[in-house]
Design a protein around this motif. Structure first.
Motif, PDB file in Angstrom:
ATOM      1  N   GLN A  98       0.821  -1.210   0.000  1.00 18.12           N
ATOM      2  CA  GLN A  98       0.000   0.000   0.000  1.00 18.12           C
ATOM      3  C   GLN A  98       0.855   1.260   0.000  1.00 18.12           C
ATOM      4  O   GLN A  98       0.584   2.213  -0.741  1.00 18.12           O
ATOM      5  N   GLN A  99       1.906   1.269   0.800  1.00 16.30           N
ATOM      6  CA  GLN A  99       2.788   2.442   0.860  1.00 16.30           C
ATOM      7  C   GLN A  99       3.439   2.712  -0.492  1.00 16.30           C
ATOM      8  O   GLN A  99       3.547   3.866  -0.923  1.00 16.30           O
ATOM      9  N   GLN A 100       3.853   1.645  -1.183  1.00 19.67           N
ATOM     10  CA  GLN A 100       4.484   1.843  -2.483  1.00 19.67           C
ATOM     11  C   GLN A 100       3.471   2.249  -3.543  1.00 19.67           C
ATOM     12  O   GLN A 100       3.757   3.087  -4.405  1.00 19.67           O
ATOM     13  N   MET A 101       2.275   1.686  -3.469  1.00 17.14           N
ATOM     14  CA  MET A 101       1.228   2.061  -4.429  1.00 17.14           C
ATOM     15  C   MET A 101       0.892   3.549  -4.332  1.00 17.14           C
ATOM     16  O   MET A 101       0.506   4.182  -5.319  1.00 17.14           O
ATOM     17  N   ASP A 102       1.037   4.102  -3.149  1.00 11.25           N
ATOM     18  CA  ASP A 102       0.752   5.517  -2.961  1.00 11.25           C
ATOM     19  C   ASP A 102       1.854   6.413  -3.529  1.00 11.25           C
ATOM     20  O   ASP A 102       1.675   7.631  -3.611  1.00 11.25           O
ATOM     21  N   LYS A 103       2.998   5.812  -3.924  1.00 10.99           N
ATOM     22  CA  LYS A 103       4.118   6.596  -4.464  1.00 10.99           C
ATOM     23  C   LYS A 103       4.211   6.465  -5.983  1.00 10.99           C
ATOM     24  O   LYS A 103       4.093   7.428  -6.706  1.00 10.99           O
ATOM     25  N   TYR A 104       4.448   5.261  -6.472  1.00 13.64           N
ATOM     26  CA  TYR A 104       4.478   5.042  -7.923  1.00 13.64           C
ATOM     27  C   TYR A 104       4.461   3.549  -8.206  1.00 13.64           C
ATOM     28  O   TYR A 104       4.811   2.726  -7.366  1.00 13.64           O
ATOM     29  N   VAL A 131       6.421  -2.382  -6.615  1.00 14.91           N
ATOM     30  CA  VAL A 131       5.499  -2.940  -5.627  1.00 14.91           C
ATOM     31  C   VAL A 131       5.970  -4.325  -5.188  1.00 14.91           C
ATOM     32  O   VAL A 131       5.946  -4.658  -3.996  1.00 14.91           O
TER      33      VAL A 131
END
Length: 405
Positions: free
Chosen positions: A65-71, A296
């Motif tokens: 989730q944290q990575q999805m919120d970045k790119y 991701v």
């Protein structure tokens, strides 16, 4: 309108056998999967060695989730500096800083090339060995399994599995896993020996320390690269983070996948910078991939690695495996082989085993067999499985055996 998912599965999804399990899963959590009919299944095979930290581990979900919120995808592999790739590569190389291991001819592994799967990682490792050594020949083992793409399939050790796809790549010779006498087949024409530390699809065959050390010595003598396939064994499956650690050796190239992603698709082949640098020229971009090292998947993999290390799951695997061995004692079980939570329970025949597997599934336990050892039951649950859950699964298996087939 109600859609019959099972019918759509058979109508539109490419099939790989005439008897798929065809269980419709609604959700999964920890060591359990839940069918759309409400049935709960204890997963004793981890999606074939994938779910080492269980299904949907909270730390893995948070990292995703944290990575999805970045790119998500930004650029083909190797061009942009992407934090998830860099951090995971550093963490992987740190697991390979093993002072007790022999020094490999080309130094310690400090470079990682990310792929999307294990078979892709094997393909990259094959190219790397041929390019680095300039030699044409590669040696693998009978009854080995390294993947299903053309190069990886060429290494596989069962003729029935590859006969109808020939011609495959030339220059492949095969030896017996664990047979020291066969090591003389490794010569100065050999680019690499590709070998599973523990023979997986052969039915979990564990070699002697002396054999692995003799293999390392022979590769060093003739200048062949030792490529260790830890696609099934890596990330704590056999009681150490990497299965080769207890053997006191060190590979030239290490291949990983399956359990490293926490359920996300990722693979890697790793080597020293000296070896890996040959991909930079003659030709430039000697090995390329679009999606390898997806940010991701890398984030999920780093979370998986951290969970295994922080919770010392690899160190618990041996005791949990010993518990399973002690519980599955029955006249129908001829032998239980393996290390850690990578086990094989041998039966008289595939026909007997298939009935046992099917009845276990009916009672809520997922097990399986091996490609090149179809009379042995695969037992490789998530490393997070508890003692109570082990007892639950073993009681169901024993209950099936008591009824008979």
């Amino acid at each position: 309108m109600h859609i019959n998912q099972r019918q759509l599965f058979f109508n539109h999804l490419a099939q790989t056998s005439d008897f798929p399990l065809a269980i419709e899963i609604d959700r999964a959590e920890g060591v359990y999967m839940y069918g759309t009919n409400g049935q709960r299944y204890l997963d004793l095979i981890s999606g074939i060695g994938v779910s080492n930290v269980g299904h949907r581990h909270p730390a893995v979900l948070a990292a995703i989730q944290q990575q999805m919120d970045k790119y998500l995808h930004l650029m083909v592999y190797g061009e942009f500096v992407q934090s998830p790739q860099v951090r995971l590569a550093e963490a992987l190389t740190q697991t390979l800083n093993l002072p007790q291991a022999q020094t490999a001819p080309y130094g310690r592994i400090n470079n990682v090339y990310f792929s999307n799967s294990g078979t892709e990682a094997i393909e990259g490792a094959l190219k790397l060995a041929k390019r680095f050594t300039g030699r044409p020949e590669v040696i693998s083992c009978f009854n080995a399994y390294h993947g299903a793409t053309q190069g990886a399939l060429s290494l596989s050790g069962a003729e029935f599995f590859k006969r109808n796809f020939r011609p495959l790549i030339p220059g492949i010779r095969q030896i017996q896993h664990g047979a020291t006498a066969d090591l003389d087949m490794i010569t100065n024409k050999t680019a690499a020996v590709v070998i599973e530390v523990v023979g997986g699809e052969a039915g979990v065959r564990v070699p002697e320390v002396a054999y692995m050390q003799a293999l390392r010595k022979r590769c060093t003598e003739v200048g062949a690269l030792l490529i260790l396939d830890e696609i099934q064994t890596g990330f704590g499956r056999t009681g150490t983070f990497w299965a080769f650690e207890p053997y006191g050796i060190y590979p030239d190239v290490l291949v990983s996948a399956k359990g490293m992603g926490g359920g996300m698709p990722i693979g890697a082949f790793m080597a020293s910078q000296e070896v890996m640098s040959v991909f930079k020229n003659n030709p430039i971009l000697g090995h390329i991939t679009t999606f390898g090292g997806h940010p991701v998947s890398c984030a999920a993999s780093l979370a998986t690695l951290t969970v295994i290390r922080d919770q010392q799951l690899e160190e618990q695997a041996n005791a949990k495996g010993d518990l399973i061995k002690s519980l599955i004692q029955h006249p129908m079980v001829k032998e239980i082989r393996g290390k850690g939570l990578m086990l094989a329970a041998e039966f008289d025949s595939f026909e007997v085993l298939k009935k046992v597997i099917d009845r276990c599934i009916e009672r809520g336990v997922i097990t399986d067999w091996f490609l090149f050892c179809d009379n042995s039951m695969r037992i490789a649950p998530p490393l997070t499985i508890t003692e109570a859950q082990i007892k639950e699964g073993c009681e169901i298996i024993l209950g099936v055996l008591e009824v008979g087939v």
